[in-house]
Design an enzyme around this catalytic site. Structure first.
Site, short mmCIF file in Angstrom:
data_model
loop_
_atom_site.label_atom_id
_atom_site.label_comp_id
_atom_site.label_asym_id
_atom_site.label_seq_id
_atom_site.Cartn_x
_atom_site.Cartn_y
_atom_site.Cartn_z
N ASN A 12 0.85 -1.19 0.00
CA ASN A 12 0.00 0.00 0.00
C ASN A 12 0.89 1.23 0.00
OD1 ASN A 12 -2.38 1.65 0.38
ND2 ASN A 12 -1.75 1.88 2.54
N HIS A 20 0.69 5.05 1.49
CA HIS A 20 -0.09 5.82 2.46
C HIS A 20 0.48 7.24 2.53
CE1 HIS A 20 -2.63 6.57 5.89
NE2 HIS A 20 -1.59 7.10 6.49
N SER A 78 4.53 6.91 2.56
CA SER A 78 5.18 5.65 2.92
C SER A 78 4.60 4.53 2.09
CB SER A 78 4.93 5.32 4.39
OG SER A 78 5.23 6.40 5.25
N ASP A 123 -2.52 0.21 8.12
CA ASP A 123 -1.36 1.08 7.91
C ASP A 123 -0.23 0.79 8.90
OD1 ASP A 123 -2.50 2.42 5.70
OD2 ASP A 123 -3.60 3.76 7.04
N1 NHR Z 1 -6.32 -3.22 4.93
C1 NHR Z 1 -5.50 -3.77 5.85
N2 NHR Z 1 -5.89 -4.92 6.40
N3 NHR Z 1 -4.32 -3.23 6.22
C2 NHR Z 1 -3.93 -2.06 5.66
O1 NHR Z 1 -2.76 -1.55 6.02
C3 NHR Z 1 -4.74 -1.41 4.70
C4 NHR Z 1 -5.96 -2.04 4.34
C5 NHR Z 1 -6.82 -1.45 3.42
C6 NHR Z 1 -6.51 -0.24 2.86
C7 NHR Z 1 -5.07 1.78 2.67
C8 NHR Z 1 -5.26 2.81 3.80
C9 NHR Z 1 -4.51 4.10 3.53
O2 NHR Z 1 -3.45 4.10 2.90
C10 NHR Z 1 -5.32 0.42 3.22
C11 NHR Z 1 -4.43 -0.18 4.11
C12 NHR Z 1 -9.04 2.99 3.83
C13 NHR Z 1 -9.29 3.35 5.15
C14 NHR Z 1 -10.71 3.50 5.64
O3 NHR Z 1 -10.92 3.91 6.79
C15 NHR Z 1 -8.22 3.54 6.00
C16 NHR Z 1 -6.93 3.37 5.55
C17 NHR Z 1 -6.68 2.99 4.23
C18 NHR Z 1 -7.75 2.82 3.37
N4 NHR Z 1 -11.73 3.14 4.82
C19 NHR Z 1 -13.16 3.18 5.17
C20 NHR Z 1 -13.67 1.76 5.45
O4 NHR Z 1 -14.66 1.68 6.19
C21 NHR Z 1 -13.98 3.71 4.02
C22 NHR Z 1 -13.59 5.09 3.58
C23 NHR Z 1 -14.17 5.46 2.21
O5 NHR Z 1 -14.78 4.61 1.54
O6 NHR Z 1 -13.96 6.62 1.82
O7 NHR Z 1 -13.16 0.76 4.89
O8 NHR Z 1 -4.91 5.18 4.03
C1 GAR Z 2 -2.90 8.99 -2.70
O1 GAR Z 2 -2.42 10.15 -2.05
C2 GAR Z 2 -2.79 7.80 -1.77
O2 GAR Z 2 -1.64 7.80 -0.99
C3 GAR Z 2 -4.00 8.00 -0.92
O3 GAR Z 2 -5.01 8.48 -1.78
C4 GAR Z 2 -4.41 9.09 -2.93
C5 GAR Z 2 -4.86 8.35 -4.15
O4 GAR Z 2 -4.49 9.03 -5.30
N1 GAR Z 2 -4.42 6.78 -0.34
C6 GAR Z 2 -5.23 6.74 0.69
O5 GAR Z 2 -5.58 7.73 1.29
C7 GAR Z 2 -5.68 5.36 1.06
N2 GAR Z 2 -6.62 5.47 2.10
P1 GAR Z 2 -4.52 8.31 -6.71
O6 GAR Z 2 -5.89 7.63 -6.84
O7 GAR Z 2 -4.40 9.43 -7.68
O8 GAR Z 2 -3.40 7.35 -6.74
#
Ligand code: NHR
Ligand code: GAR
Length: 225
Positions: free
Chosen positions: A111, A113, A140, A149
């Protein structure tokens, strides 16, 4: 060597600029891999059009069509596995993945982040960095584990936070370095130099430091806005 070209499946939810950077890097030969498919949980994700335009297979698995995360993740895993990926790449993918999904692809999910992990896991990272008065922010790349994350960091890039930055201005500065570090991390994996297993994360057989590799602008002449 006659090992096959690593197959990549990219998961997106939106714009897909990181996905586009990875597609370009595969085309340029900066990544020794090929993108087998792009999968989105949103049918209207802009990145799907970009992928289709590049001739990449696309799939949509709409999370709203499933009763719970387990059922969504099972359907998502089925679509992904049809493409026999060596690596599953989250690129702006917005659904938290269940332990069942993560275990199935253990050591093969990355991922990106938009923060300097372990700072600001979860959402709204840029707002949180600005509100905290941080003087630097960044991005990261990490291996995905069941801890959101919280998986081991592979590479980080730092950018300054400027006075008067908004969430948008900071996000766009961070996004530029995302487009540099994600292809680097994916290439290390495709070359077989980077591994995560029960013994930890290793690069060329050496354990990676906890903060991962540090990406330096100077070394590749990157200008930050
Ligand atoms: N899943 C796991 N198990 N571990 C990680 O490290 C993950 C993952 C899924 C996604 C990306 C992450 C980011 O880079 C990621 C890492 C979504 C949310 C979230 O709260 C948080 C972090 C990340 C991605 N999502 C809500 C949910 O209920 C929905 C939010 C929306 O739809 O806008 O899943 O930030
Ligand atoms: C990027 O900044 C990525 O790091 C972040 O969303 C953007 C996606 O841009 N990811 C998250 O926040 C995951 N929760 P992109 O669709 O243009 O790659």
């Amino acid at each position: 060597m006659n090992s096959r070209t690593p197959r990549l499946v990219i998961l997106i939810s939106g714009t897909g600029s990181n996905m586009a950077a990875l597609l370009n890097a595969c085309e340029n030969g900066e990544i020794d891999g090929r993108v087998a498919a792009v999968v989105s949980n949103r049918a209207n994700a802009k990145g799907l059009d970009v992928a289709r335009g590049a001739g990449i297979a696309t799939r949509v698995v709409d999370h709203r069509a499933f009763a719970d995360r387990e059922h969504f993740d099972a359907a998502l895993a089925r679509e992904i596995e049809a493409f026999e990926p060596d690596l599953v790449i989250l690129a702006g993918f917005m659904r938290i993945l269940t332990p069942g999904f993560v275990d199935r692809f253990h050591g093969r999910i990355m991922n990106i982040h938009p923060s300097l992990l372990p700072k600001y896991p979860g959402l709204n990272t840029h707002r949180r960095a600005i509100e905290a008065g941080d003087s630097e922010a960044g991005a990261s790349v990490h291996f995905v584990t069941t801890e959101l994350d919280g998986g081991p960091v592979i590479i980080q890039a730092r950018v300054p936070v400027h006075e008067g930055d908004t969430e948008e201005s900071l996000a766009s500065r961070v996004l530029k370095v995302e487009h540099r570090i994600y292809p680097l991390a994916v290439q290390l994996f495709c070359q077989g130099r980077l591994t995560m297993d029960s013994t930890g994360v290793h690069l060329d057989g050496e354990p990676l430091p906890a903060s991962g590799l540090e990406y330096s602008e100077q070394s590749v002449n990157l200008t930050i806005q």
